[in-house]
Design a protein around this motif. Structure first.
Motif, PDB file in Angstrom:
ATOM      1  N   GLY A   9       9.240   3.998   4.886  1.00 16.51           N
ATOM      2  CA  GLY A   9       8.053   3.562   5.616  1.00 16.51           C
ATOM      3  C   GLY A   9       8.183   2.189   6.253  1.00 16.51           C
ATOM      4  O   GLY A   9       9.228   1.531   6.187  1.00 16.51           O
ATOM      5  N   ASP A  10       7.101   1.762   6.858  1.00 21.94           N
ATOM      6  CA  ASP A  10       7.054   0.501   7.601  1.00 21.94           C
ATOM      7  C   ASP A  10       6.937  -0.685   6.637  1.00 21.94           C
ATOM      8  O   ASP A  10       6.076  -0.686   5.758  1.00 21.94           O
ATOM      9  N   LEU A  11       7.787  -1.680   6.812  1.00 21.57           N
ATOM     10  CA  LEU A  11       7.770  -2.872   5.961  1.00 21.57           C
ATOM     11  C   LEU A  11       7.342  -4.124   6.724  1.00 21.57           C
ATOM     12  O   LEU A  11       7.451  -5.240   6.205  1.00 21.57           O
ATOM     13  N   SER A  12       6.860  -3.951   7.938  1.00 20.89           N
ATOM     14  CA  SER A  12       6.585  -5.115   8.788  1.00 20.89           C
ATOM     15  C   SER A  12       5.519  -6.031   8.184  1.00 20.89           C
ATOM     16  O   SER A  12       5.629  -7.264   8.281  1.00 20.89           O
ATOM     17  N   LYS A  13       4.486  -5.477   7.575  1.00 26.77           N
ATOM     18  CA  LYS A  13       3.436  -6.304   6.988  1.00 26.77           C
ATOM     19  C   LYS A  13       3.991  -7.143   5.847  1.00 26.77           C
ATOM     20  O   LYS A  13       3.687  -8.344   5.738  1.00 26.77           O
ATOM     21  N   GLN A  14       4.804  -6.534   4.987  1.00 25.44           N
ATOM     22  CA  GLN A  14       5.360  -7.260   3.854  1.00 25.44           C
ATOM     23  C   GLN A  14       6.319  -8.358   4.329  1.00 25.44           C
ATOM     24  O   GLN A  14       6.315  -9.480   3.800  1.00 25.44           O
ATOM     25  N   LEU A  15       7.121  -8.062   5.336  1.00 21.80           N
ATOM     26  CA  LEU A  15       8.046  -9.059   5.860  1.00 21.80           C
ATOM     27  C   LEU A  15       7.302 -10.197   6.548  1.00 21.80           C
ATOM     28  O   LEU A  15       7.740 -11.360   6.495  1.00 21.80           O
ATOM     29  N   LEU A  16       6.173  -9.884   7.171  1.00 22.65           N
ATOM     30  CA  LEU A  16       5.377 -10.922   7.813  1.00 22.65           C
ATOM     31  C   LEU A  16       4.767 -11.865   6.771  1.00 22.65           C
ATOM     32  O   LEU A  16       4.729 -13.085   6.977  1.00 22.65           O
TER      33      LEU A  16
ATOM     34  N   PRO B  74       0.802  -1.234   0.000  1.00 27.96           N
ATOM     35  CA  PRO B  74       0.000   0.000   0.000  1.00 27.96           C
ATOM     36  C   PRO B  74       0.833   1.282   0.000  1.00 27.96           C
ATOM     37  O   PRO B  74       0.470   2.271   0.625  1.00 27.96           O
ATOM     38  N   VAL B  75       1.943   1.265  -0.696  1.00 28.86           N
ATOM     39  CA  VAL B  75       2.785   2.450  -0.806  1.00 28.86           C
ATOM     40  C   VAL B  75       2.082   3.481  -1.698  1.00 28.86           C
ATOM     41  O   VAL B  75       1.352   3.114  -2.622  1.00 28.86           O
ATOM     42  N   MET B  76       2.287   4.748  -1.420  1.00 29.93           N
ATOM     43  CA  MET B  76       1.684   5.799  -2.238  1.00 29.93           C
ATOM     44  C   MET B  76       2.238   5.744  -3.660  1.00 29.93           C
ATOM     45  O   MET B  76       3.451   5.733  -3.871  1.00 29.93           O
TER      46      MET B  76
END
Length: 293
Positions: free
Chosen positions: A266-273, A185-187
Protein backbone atom coordinates in the motif's frame (compact mmCIF):
# COMPACT_ATOMS: atom_id res chain seq x y z
CA UNK A 1 -14.18 -3.82 19.12
CA UNK A 2 -15.62 -6.44 16.83
CA UNK A 3 -18.09 -9.07 18.04
CA UNK A 4 -16.78 -8.98 21.59
CA UNK A 5 -18.66 -10.95 24.24
CA UNK A 6 -21.38 -8.91 25.98
CA UNK A 7 -20.21 -9.70 29.52
CA UNK A 8 -16.60 -8.79 28.71
CA UNK A 9 -17.53 -5.43 27.19
CA UNK A 10 -19.97 -4.48 29.97
CA UNK A 11 -17.43 -5.44 32.61
CA UNK A 12 -14.81 -3.24 30.96
CA UNK A 13 -17.02 -0.15 30.66
CA UNK A 14 -18.29 -0.37 34.23
CA UNK A 15 -14.77 -0.85 35.54
CA UNK A 16 -13.78 2.44 33.90
CA UNK A 17 -16.80 4.24 35.36
CA UNK A 18 -16.37 2.75 38.84
CA UNK A 19 -12.63 3.38 39.18
CA UNK A 20 -12.18 6.76 37.49
CA UNK A 21 -12.80 9.98 39.46
CA UNK A 22 -15.71 11.78 37.85
CA UNK A 23 -13.66 14.90 37.23
CA UNK A 24 -11.12 12.92 35.20
CA UNK A 25 -13.61 11.13 32.94
CA UNK A 26 -14.80 13.20 29.99
CA UNK A 27 -16.37 10.35 28.01
CA UNK A 28 -16.14 6.70 27.07
CA UNK A 29 -16.24 6.04 23.34
CA UNK A 30 -17.04 2.48 22.30
CA UNK A 31 -15.89 2.00 18.72
CA UNK A 32 -17.87 -0.78 17.05
CA UNK A 33 -15.95 -2.03 14.02
CA UNK A 34 -18.87 -3.47 12.05
CA UNK A 35 -19.95 -6.08 14.60
CA UNK A 36 -22.73 -8.33 13.34
CA UNK A 37 -23.83 -9.84 16.66
CA UNK A 38 -27.39 -8.72 17.38
CA UNK A 39 -26.76 -8.00 21.08
CA UNK A 40 -24.15 -5.39 20.09
CA UNK A 41 -26.67 -3.42 18.05
CA UNK A 42 -29.90 -2.10 19.58
CA UNK A 43 -29.22 -3.99 22.81
CA UNK A 44 -26.02 -2.07 23.42
CA UNK A 45 -27.66 1.25 22.57
CA UNK A 46 -30.48 0.57 25.03
CA UNK A 47 -28.15 -0.53 27.80
CA UNK A 48 -26.03 2.63 27.73
CA UNK A 49 -28.83 5.08 26.92
CA UNK A 50 -29.01 6.32 30.51
CA UNK A 51 -25.22 6.68 30.91
CA UNK A 52 -24.54 10.05 29.33
CA UNK A 53 -20.77 9.72 29.24
CA UNK A 54 -20.87 6.61 27.06
CA UNK A 55 -20.91 7.17 23.30
CA UNK A 56 -21.05 4.48 20.64
CA UNK A 57 -19.33 5.07 17.32
CA UNK A 58 -20.49 2.58 14.73
CA UNK A 59 -18.41 1.87 11.64
CA UNK A 60 -20.58 0.21 8.96
CA UNK A 61 -17.78 -1.66 7.17
CA UNK A 62 -14.82 -3.39 8.81
CA UNK A 63 -11.76 -1.12 8.93
CA UNK A 64 -9.64 -2.95 11.48
CA UNK A 65 -8.08 -2.24 14.84
CA UNK A 66 -5.87 0.72 13.92
CA UNK A 67 -8.34 2.68 11.81
CA UNK A 68 -11.09 2.12 14.38
CA UNK A 69 -8.89 3.65 17.06
CA UNK A 70 -8.03 6.59 14.82
CA UNK A 71 -11.73 7.27 14.24
CA UNK A 72 -12.38 7.13 17.97
CA UNK A 73 -9.53 9.57 18.57
CA UNK A 74 -10.98 11.98 16.00
CA UNK A 75 -14.31 11.95 17.83
CA UNK A 76 -12.84 12.37 21.32
CA UNK A 77 -13.09 15.77 23.00
CA UNK A 78 -10.72 15.25 25.95
CA UNK A 79 -7.08 16.43 25.74
CA UNK A 80 -5.77 12.99 26.75
CA UNK A 81 -6.80 9.75 25.07
CA UNK A 82 -6.72 6.41 26.85
CA UNK A 83 -7.08 3.41 24.58
CA UNK A 84 -8.32 0.20 26.17
CA UNK A 85 -9.00 -3.17 24.61
CA UNK A 86 -12.52 -4.49 25.13
CA UNK A 87 -11.24 -7.43 27.21
CA UNK A 88 -9.75 -5.27 29.97
CA UNK A 89 -10.78 -4.30 33.48
CA UNK A 90 -9.48 -1.24 35.32
CA UNK A 91 -8.53 -1.31 39.00
CA UNK A 92 -8.82 1.50 41.54
CA UNK A 93 -6.12 4.11 41.11
CA UNK A 94 -5.32 3.08 37.54
CA UNK A 95 -5.88 6.38 35.75
CA UNK A 96 -4.14 8.98 37.93
CA UNK A 97 -0.58 7.66 37.42
CA UNK A 98 -1.07 7.61 33.63
CA UNK A 99 -2.38 11.17 33.53
CA UNK A 100 0.41 12.33 35.85
CA UNK A 101 3.06 11.13 33.42
CA UNK A 102 1.48 13.01 30.52
CA UNK A 103 1.11 16.12 32.70
CA UNK A 104 4.88 15.91 33.30
CA UNK A 105 5.64 15.52 29.60
CA UNK A 106 3.00 15.47 26.88
CA UNK A 107 5.26 13.52 24.52
CA UNK A 108 5.17 10.45 26.80
CA UNK A 109 2.95 7.54 25.83
CA UNK A 110 2.14 5.78 29.10
CA UNK A 111 1.12 2.14 29.41
CA UNK A 112 -0.38 0.62 32.56
CA UNK A 113 1.04 -2.49 34.15
CA UNK A 114 -1.01 -5.33 32.69
CA UNK A 115 -2.48 -7.91 35.06
CA UNK A 116 -4.10 -11.21 34.05
CA UNK A 117 -7.78 -12.10 34.30
CA UNK A 118 -8.44 -15.83 34.06
CA UNK A 119 -10.87 -16.39 31.18
CA UNK A 120 -12.48 -19.40 32.90
CA UNK A 121 -12.87 -18.15 36.47
CA UNK A 122 -12.73 -14.36 36.03
CA UNK A 123 -10.15 -14.19 38.81
CA UNK A 124 -8.00 -11.05 38.75
CA UNK A 125 -4.29 -11.85 39.15
CA UNK A 126 -1.87 -9.04 39.99
CA UNK A 127 1.37 -9.10 37.97
CA UNK A 128 4.48 -7.29 39.18
CA UNK A 129 6.38 -5.56 36.36
CA UNK A 130 9.54 -7.54 35.70
CA UNK A 131 9.81 -6.92 31.96
CA UNK A 132 9.40 -4.23 29.33
CA UNK A 133 8.29 -4.58 25.71
CA UNK A 134 10.72 -5.49 22.97
CA UNK A 135 10.70 -7.28 19.63
CA UNK A 136 12.75 -9.72 17.60
CA UNK A 137 14.08 -9.12 14.10
CA UNK A 138 11.02 -10.83 12.64
CA UNK A 139 9.22 -7.84 14.22
CA UNK A 140 7.16 -9.97 16.59
CA UNK A 141 6.60 -8.67 20.10
CA UNK A 142 8.72 -10.12 22.88
CA UNK A 143 9.23 -9.36 26.53
CA UNK A 144 12.60 -8.00 27.64
CA UNK A 145 13.32 -9.05 31.20
CA UNK A 146 14.75 -6.46 33.55
CA UNK A 147 18.33 -7.28 34.48
CA UNK A 148 19.96 -6.93 37.89
CA UNK A 149 21.63 -3.82 36.51
CA UNK A 150 18.22 -2.41 35.55
CA UNK A 151 16.88 -3.10 39.04
CA UNK A 152 19.93 -2.00 41.02
CA UNK A 153 19.09 1.04 43.14
CA UNK A 154 15.84 1.60 41.26
CA UNK A 155 12.48 2.49 42.74
CA UNK A 156 10.06 -0.15 41.49
CA UNK A 157 7.23 2.41 41.64
CA UNK A 158 8.94 4.61 39.08
CA UNK A 159 7.95 4.44 35.39
CA UNK A 160 9.95 2.05 33.23
CA UNK A 161 11.17 3.10 29.80
CA UNK A 162 10.02 0.51 27.28
CA UNK A 163 11.24 0.07 23.67
CA UNK A 164 7.86 -1.27 22.55
CA UNK A 165 4.32 -0.88 23.86
CA UNK A 166 3.20 -4.14 25.51
CA UNK A 167 -0.30 -4.31 24.06
CA UNK A 168 -3.01 -1.90 23.02
CA UNK A 169 -3.70 -0.18 26.35
CA UNK A 170 -2.09 3.22 26.79
CA UNK A 171 -2.61 6.92 27.44
CA UNK A 172 -1.44 9.59 25.01
CA UNK A 173 -1.89 13.32 24.59
CA UNK A 174 -4.42 13.82 21.80
CA UNK A 175 -2.41 16.53 20.03
CA UNK A 176 0.79 14.48 20.22
CA UNK A 177 -1.02 11.42 18.83
CA UNK A 178 -2.20 13.57 15.93
CA UNK A 179 1.27 15.04 15.34
CA UNK A 180 2.62 11.49 15.08
CA UNK A 181 0.06 10.75 12.38
CA UNK A 182 -2.00 8.50 14.71
CA UNK A 183 -1.84 4.76 13.97
CA UNK A 184 -0.77 3.65 10.53
CA UNK A 185 -4.26 2.97 9.06
CA UNK A 186 -3.26 -0.43 7.71
CA UNK A 187 -5.93 -3.14 7.89
CA UNK A 188 -5.54 -5.13 11.09
CA UNK A 189 -8.32 -7.33 12.41
CA UNK A 190 -5.91 -9.13 14.77
CA UNK A 191 -5.04 -6.40 17.27
CA UNK A 192 -1.48 -7.31 16.31
CA UNK A 193 0.70 -4.89 18.26
CA UNK A 194 1.87 -1.29 18.32
CA UNK A 195 5.44 -1.56 17.02
CA UNK A 196 4.95 1.10 14.33
CA UNK A 197 3.58 3.61 16.85
CA UNK A 198 6.28 2.69 19.36
CA UNK A 199 9.16 3.22 16.93
CA UNK A 200 7.59 6.40 15.60
CA UNK A 201 7.15 7.83 19.08
CA UNK A 202 10.77 7.20 20.11
CA UNK A 203 12.24 8.50 16.85
CA UNK A 204 10.05 11.60 16.60
CA UNK A 205 10.56 13.25 19.96
CA UNK A 206 8.57 11.11 22.38
CA UNK A 207 9.13 8.23 24.77
CA UNK A 208 7.27 5.16 26.01
CA UNK A 209 6.77 4.14 29.61
CA UNK A 210 5.18 1.35 31.61
CA UNK A 211 3.72 2.84 34.78
CA UNK A 212 3.87 0.26 37.61
CA UNK A 213 1.42 2.17 39.82
CA UNK A 214 -1.32 1.87 37.18
CA UNK A 215 -2.91 -1.57 36.94
CA UNK A 216 -5.30 -2.81 34.26
CA UNK A 217 -6.32 -6.44 33.96
CA UNK A 218 -6.75 -8.25 30.66
CA UNK A 219 -8.67 -11.41 29.92
CA UNK A 220 -6.37 -13.95 28.35
CA UNK A 221 -7.85 -15.76 25.38
CA UNK A 222 -6.57 -17.81 22.49
CA UNK A 223 -7.17 -16.85 18.88
CA UNK A 224 -7.39 -19.27 15.99
CA UNK A 225 -7.65 -17.58 12.57
CA UNK A 226 -10.10 -18.91 10.02
CA UNK A 227 -7.56 -18.58 7.24
CA UNK A 228 -3.90 -18.96 8.21
CA UNK A 229 -2.62 -17.57 4.90
CA UNK A 230 -4.66 -14.36 5.26
CA UNK A 231 -3.55 -14.12 8.89
CA UNK A 232 0.12 -14.39 7.88
CA UNK A 233 -0.24 -11.84 5.07
CA UNK A 234 -1.92 -9.34 7.37
CA UNK A 235 0.88 -9.60 9.93
CA UNK A 236 3.52 -9.32 7.22
CA UNK A 237 1.82 -6.31 5.67
CA UNK A 238 1.82 -4.46 9.00
CA UNK A 239 5.47 -5.34 9.57
CA UNK A 240 6.61 -4.57 6.01
CA UNK A 241 5.08 -1.10 6.23
CA UNK A 242 6.82 -0.35 9.53
CA UNK A 243 10.15 -1.64 8.23
CA UNK A 244 9.97 0.32 4.97
CA UNK A 245 9.27 3.62 6.71
CA UNK A 246 11.30 3.44 9.91
CA UNK A 247 14.03 0.80 9.77
CA UNK A 248 16.12 2.26 6.91
CA UNK A 249 19.17 0.05 6.21
CA UNK A 250 18.28 -2.18 9.17
CA UNK A 251 15.21 -3.50 7.38
CA UNK A 252 17.55 -6.07 5.80
CA UNK A 253 17.66 -7.92 9.14
CA UNK A 254 13.89 -8.32 8.90
CA UNK A 255 13.94 -9.32 5.24
CA UNK A 256 16.67 -11.90 5.92
CA UNK A 257 14.13 -13.67 8.13
CA UNK A 258 10.87 -13.30 6.20
CA UNK A 259 11.93 -12.48 2.64
CA UNK A 260 11.31 -9.39 0.52
CA UNK A 261 7.69 -8.15 0.24
CA UNK A 262 5.69 -10.31 -2.16
CA UNK A 263 2.41 -8.50 -1.44
CA UNK A 264 1.23 -4.97 -2.17
CA UNK A 265 1.92 -3.10 1.07
CA UNK A 266 0.00 0.00 0.00
CA UNK A 267 0.73 3.71 -0.01
CA UNK A 268 3.32 4.92 2.52
CA UNK A 269 3.38 8.59 1.53
CA UNK A 270 1.58 9.82 4.66
CA UNK A 271 3.93 7.95 6.98
CA UNK A 272 7.01 9.18 5.10
CA UNK A 273 5.69 12.74 5.21
CA UNK A 274 5.31 12.53 9.00
CA UNK A 275 8.88 11.26 9.26
CA UNK A 276 10.18 14.12 7.12
CA UNK A 277 8.05 16.84 8.71
CA UNK A 278 9.03 15.90 12.28
CA UNK A 279 12.71 15.50 11.34
CA UNK A 280 12.72 12.16 13.12
CA UNK A 281 15.92 10.52 14.32
CA UNK A 282 17.46 7.64 12.35
CA UNK A 283 16.70 4.09 13.42
CA UNK A 284 20.38 3.67 14.39
CA UNK A 285 19.72 6.12 17.24
CA UNK A 286 16.92 3.89 18.55
CA UNK A 287 19.16 0.83 18.50
CA UNK A 288 21.91 2.66 20.36
CA UNK A 289 19.87 4.60 22.91
CA UNK A 290 16.56 2.78 23.39
CA UNK A 291 17.00 -0.89 22.51
CA UNK A 292 20.72 -1.75 22.39
CA UNK A 293 19.97 -5.36 23.37
Amino acid sequence: MHNVAWSVLIRMVHSVINTTPIGLLEEIIIVDDASDMEYLKTGLDSYFMAIKKVKILRIPERVGFFQARNKGADLASAPVLIFLDANTECSHGWVEPLLERIAVNRSIIASPSMDIIDQDTGKYNLVLPESVGGFSWNLMFSWKGLTDKDMQGSNLAQPLKTPNLPGGNFAVDKKFFSILGQHDPVMDTLEFDNLELSIKCWLCGGSLEIVPCSHVGQVEYSYEPDNMADYRDMILNISFRAAEVWFEEYKSYFYDRVGEPSIDIGDLSKQLLVKKHLVCRPFAWYLKNVYPD
